[in-house]
Design an enzyme around this catalytic site. Structure first.
Site, PDB file in Angstrom:
ATOM      1  N   ASN A  55     -10.209  -0.611   0.239  1.00  0.00           N
ATOM      2  CA  ASN A  55      -8.748  -0.471   0.182  1.00  0.00           C
ATOM      3  C   ASN A  55      -8.247  -1.124  -1.109  1.00  0.00           C
ATOM      4  O   ASN A  55      -8.251  -2.351  -1.226  1.00  0.00           O
ATOM      5  CB  ASN A  55      -8.156  -1.153   1.419  1.00  0.00           C
ATOM      6  CG  ASN A  55      -6.643  -1.094   1.468  1.00  0.00           C
ATOM      7  OD1 ASN A  55      -5.985  -0.755   0.482  1.00  0.00           O
ATOM      8  ND2 ASN A  55      -6.080  -1.434   2.608  1.00  0.00           N
TER       9      ASN A  55
ATOM     10  N   CYS B  67       0.808  -1.215   0.000  1.00  0.00           N
ATOM     11  CA  CYS B  67       0.000   0.000   0.000  1.00  0.00           C
ATOM     12  C   CYS B  67       0.846   1.272   0.000  1.00  0.00           C
ATOM     13  O   CYS B  67       0.312   2.371  -0.192  1.00  0.00           O
ATOM     14  CB  CYS B  67      -0.944  -0.007   1.207  1.00  0.00           C
ATOM     15  SG  CYS B  67      -2.016  -1.444   1.211  1.00  0.00           S
TER      16      CYS B  67
ATOM     17  N   HIS C 235      -3.469   7.040   2.273  1.00  0.00           N
ATOM     18  CA  HIS C 235      -3.856   5.709   1.800  1.00  0.00           C
ATOM     19  C   HIS C 235      -5.206   5.362   2.430  1.00  0.00           C
ATOM     20  O   HIS C 235      -5.404   5.514   3.645  1.00  0.00           O
ATOM     21  CB  HIS C 235      -2.786   4.700   2.220  1.00  0.00           C
ATOM     22  CG  HIS C 235      -3.219   3.286   2.085  1.00  0.00           C
ATOM     23  ND1 HIS C 235      -3.726   2.776   0.912  1.00  0.00           N
ATOM     24  CD2 HIS C 235      -3.244   2.269   2.985  1.00  0.00           C
ATOM     25  CE1 HIS C 235      -4.040   1.514   1.096  1.00  0.00           C
ATOM     26  NE2 HIS C 235      -3.762   1.168   2.336  1.00  0.00           N
TER      27      HIS C 235
HETATM   28  O1  UT7 Z   1      -3.476  -1.181   3.834  1.00  0.00           O
HETATM   29  C1  UT7 Z   1      -3.261  -1.433   5.169  1.00  0.00           C
HETATM   30  C2  UT7 Z   1      -4.040  -2.640   5.446  1.00  0.00           C
HETATM   31  N1  UT7 Z   1      -4.835  -2.820   6.560  1.00  0.00           N
HETATM   32  C3  UT7 Z   1      -5.305  -1.939   7.467  1.00  0.00           C
HETATM   33  O2  UT7 Z   1      -5.086  -0.771   7.481  1.00  0.00           O
HETATM   34  C4  UT7 Z   1      -6.211  -2.534   8.469  1.00  0.00           C
HETATM   35  C5  UT7 Z   1      -6.043  -1.937   9.836  1.00  0.00           C
HETATM   36  N2  UT7 Z   1      -6.994  -2.540  10.773  1.00  0.00           N
HETATM   37  C6  UT7 Z   1      -8.309  -2.254  10.728  1.00  0.00           C
HETATM   38  O3  UT7 Z   1      -8.750  -1.471   9.917  1.00  0.00           O
HETATM   39  C7  UT7 Z   1      -9.192  -2.904  11.782  1.00  0.00           C
HETATM   40  O4  UT7 Z   1      -8.382  -3.581  12.723  1.00  0.00           O
HETATM   41  C8  UT7 Z   1     -10.222  -3.883  11.186  1.00  0.00           C
HETATM   42  C9  UT7 Z   1     -11.266  -3.121  10.377  1.00  0.00           C
HETATM   43  C10 UT7 Z   1      -9.530  -4.903  10.289  1.00  0.00           C
HETATM   44  C11 UT7 Z   1     -10.944  -4.628  12.286  1.00  0.00           C
HETATM   45  O5  UT7 Z   1     -11.583  -3.706  13.165  1.00  0.00           O
HETATM   46  P1  UT7 Z   1     -11.417  -3.850  14.741  1.00  0.00           P
HETATM   47  O6  UT7 Z   1     -12.229  -2.802  15.346  1.00  0.00           O
HETATM   48  O7  UT7 Z   1      -9.938  -3.862  15.048  1.00  0.00           O
HETATM   49  O8  UT7 Z   1     -12.077  -5.256  15.001  1.00  0.00           O
HETATM   50  P2  UT7 Z   1     -11.472  -6.532  15.760  1.00  0.00           P
HETATM   51  O9  UT7 Z   1     -10.455  -7.211  14.882  1.00  0.00           O
HETATM   52  O10 UT7 Z   1     -11.052  -6.128  17.145  1.00  0.00           O
HETATM   53  O11 UT7 Z   1     -12.734  -7.450  15.859  1.00  0.00           O
HETATM   54  C12 UT7 Z   1     -13.836  -7.113  16.709  1.00  0.00           C
HETATM   55  C13 UT7 Z   1     -14.900  -8.164  16.553  1.00  0.00           C
HETATM   56  C14 UT7 Z   1     -14.382  -9.591  16.683  1.00  0.00           C
HETATM   57  O12 UT7 Z   1     -15.372 -10.354  17.336  1.00  0.00           O
HETATM   58  P3  UT7 Z   1     -15.177 -10.764  18.881  1.00  0.00           P
HETATM   59  O13 UT7 Z   1     -13.918 -11.566  18.927  1.00  0.00           O
HETATM   60  O14 UT7 Z   1     -15.078  -9.468  19.614  1.00  0.00           O
HETATM   61  O15 UT7 Z   1     -16.412 -11.552  19.147  1.00  0.00           O
HETATM   62  C15 UT7 Z   1     -14.285 -10.062  15.248  1.00  0.00           C
HETATM   63  O16 UT7 Z   1     -14.437 -11.451  15.121  1.00  0.00           O
HETATM   64  O17 UT7 Z   1     -15.488  -8.073  15.258  1.00  0.00           O
HETATM   65  C16 UT7 Z   1     -15.453  -9.359  14.631  1.00  0.00           C
HETATM   66  N3  UT7 Z   1     -15.324  -9.140  13.193  1.00  0.00           N
HETATM   67  C17 UT7 Z   1     -16.374  -8.973  12.382  1.00  0.00           C
HETATM   68  N4  UT7 Z   1     -17.689  -8.966  12.613  1.00  0.00           N
HETATM   69  C18 UT7 Z   1     -18.509  -8.735  11.551  1.00  0.00           C
HETATM   70  C19 UT7 Z   1     -14.173  -9.057  12.476  1.00  0.00           C
HETATM   71  N5  UT7 Z   1     -14.477  -8.830  11.183  1.00  0.00           N
HETATM   72  C20 UT7 Z   1     -15.832  -8.783  11.100  1.00  0.00           C
HETATM   73  C21 UT7 Z   1     -16.723  -8.585  10.037  1.00  0.00           C
HETATM   74  N6  UT7 Z   1     -18.038  -8.560  10.312  1.00  0.00           N
HETATM   75  N7  UT7 Z   1     -16.316  -8.364   8.757  1.00  0.00           N
END
Ligand code: UT7
Length: 332
Positions: free
Chosen positions: A284, A112, A254
């Site tokens: 993204n 990215c 980005h």
């Molecule tokens: O180009 C650079 C590439 N990447 C990035 O910049 C990504 C950077 N990270 C992020 O943007 C965020 O960490 C995410 C959007 C990927 C995830 O958001 P988060 O607020 O950090 O969520 P989390 O990983 O802490 O997950 C929270 C909950 C989990 O459930 P439990 O364990 O609390 O029950 C996940 O299983 O949300 C769940 N979850 C979802 N639920 C519905 C994770 N993905 C999803 C989904 N739909 N798509």
């Protein structure tokens, strides 16, 4: 002094839209979860026959047209991508499609951060006097590489391409400053790596069988990395160039997550309307996000000639960087 001028932009995305609601028929997710956590509403997915090469070439052709350049005037095509059609490189195929027969063409891989790194690389050829005209393209087709059963990653990414025509000039410099960084020790947080698969050639001699797994990401770690490093490198860049955030017309980050855009904007004290975002429409698109967003804002008249833009790319590697740019190209 030799400098660079940004002369024209272009973009291309596949026609097929994949909305959050449609995606929630495939994995357990919802429009509400995706929008509130990321700002993404839909993404584009390359259809059969649409390739990384065709998207990159379409974006490049539009940038050439907007700059008023003939393809034959190009010295270099730099294609930032992590998802080439061919591991040996897709840039020469883009060169062939464009008919830029005089240009040398090669790929640059930095996920990215790729477009930003490619733009800075192009500037070195132009400032040194080695070249006069470069087409910098950022393009990715990550729909081929996400695990479509992994809701933690598949909701984030989309396909697209963007391009900028860049020229050497003696009377100004559109690249007012830049910084780039890498930290491979943290690289395991975001990977698209080879599958560990050996094939036996002869007794006692085996070779790696080529083939990649899908994107693997520790979302929280990547989020923390971005929220810490992006404001820091932008602040260093502003200090380097004695620029105050109030002088910036636009913050062009980005497009990974709206929460990251908001947090970085707030850290720099920028008004929300100066922080460009098209995440809702494309998600993204990796190396494509910055030129795709730039082209959109130039085309709809938000960015106009003379505007000062702070941009930052960040992602796998881990890698990150920032540049201070002056847009000089045609505006709508
Ligand atoms: O180009 C650079 C590439 N990447 C990035 O910049 C990504 C950077 N990270 C992020 O943007 C965020 O960490 C995410 C959007 C990927 C995830 O958001 P988060 O607020 O950090 O969520 P989390 O990983 O802490 O997950 C929270 C909950 C989990 O459930 P439990 O364990 O609390 O029950 C996940 O299983 O949300 C769940 N979850 C979802 N639920 C519905 C994770 N993905 C999803 C989904 N739909 N798509």
């Amino acid at each position: 002094m030799r400098g660079i001028r940004l002369c024209g932009s272009g973009a291309a995305v596949p026609a097929t839209r994949l909305s959050n609601d449609a995606l929630s028929q495939r994995v357990e997710t919802s429009d509400e979860w995706i929008r509130s956590r990321t700002g993404i509403g839909e993404r584009r997915v390359a259809a059969e026959g649409e390739t990384l090469t065709s998207l990159a070439a379409a974006a490049g052709a539009q940038a050439l047209q907007n700059a008023g350049w003939e393809p034959s005037s190009l010295d270099l095509i730099l294609l930032a991508t992590s998802s080439p059609d061919d591991l040996f490189g897709s840039a020469p195929k883009v060169q062939a499609v464009l008919g830029a027969e005089r240009a040398v063409a090669f790929d640059l891989t930095a996920a990215c951060s790729g477009f930003l790194f490619a733009l800075v690389t192009a500037a070195q050829y132009l400032r040194s006097g080695a070249m006069q005209r470069v087409l910098v393209i950022g393009a990715d087709q990550l729909s081929s590489w996400v695990d479509w059963s992994d809701r933690r990653t598949c909701v984030l990414f989309g396909d697209g391409a963007g391009a900028v025509a860049v020229e050497a000039t003696g009377d100004a410099d559109a690249l007012l400053g830049f910084r780039m960084a890498s930290d491979g020790r943290r690289g395991e947080n975001l990977t698209l790596s080879q599958q560990p698969q050996r094939q036996e050639l002869l007794p006692g001699i085996s070779a790696q069988q080529g083939g990649f797994s899908t994107i693997a990401m520790n979302g929280q770690e990547v989020y923390k990395f971005a929220a810490r490093e992006v404001p820091a490198i932008l602040q260093q860049l502003l200090d380097d160039t004695s620029t105050s955030p109030s002088e910036l017309d636009w913050l062009l980050l980005h497009q990974a997550n709206q929460r990251i855009l908001d947090a970085v904007g707030e850290r720099l004290g920028m008004a929300a309307e100066k922080v460009l975002s098209n995440l809702a429409h494309y998600g993204n698109t990796s190396a494509a996000t910055i030129p795709l967003m730039l082209h959109e804002a130039v085309s709809d008249g938000r960015i106009s000639s003379g505007d000062l833009i702070a941009t930052s790319g960040f992602g796998a590697g881990l890698s990150w960087g920032a540049a201070l740019l002056r847009w000089d190209g045609p505006t709508s």
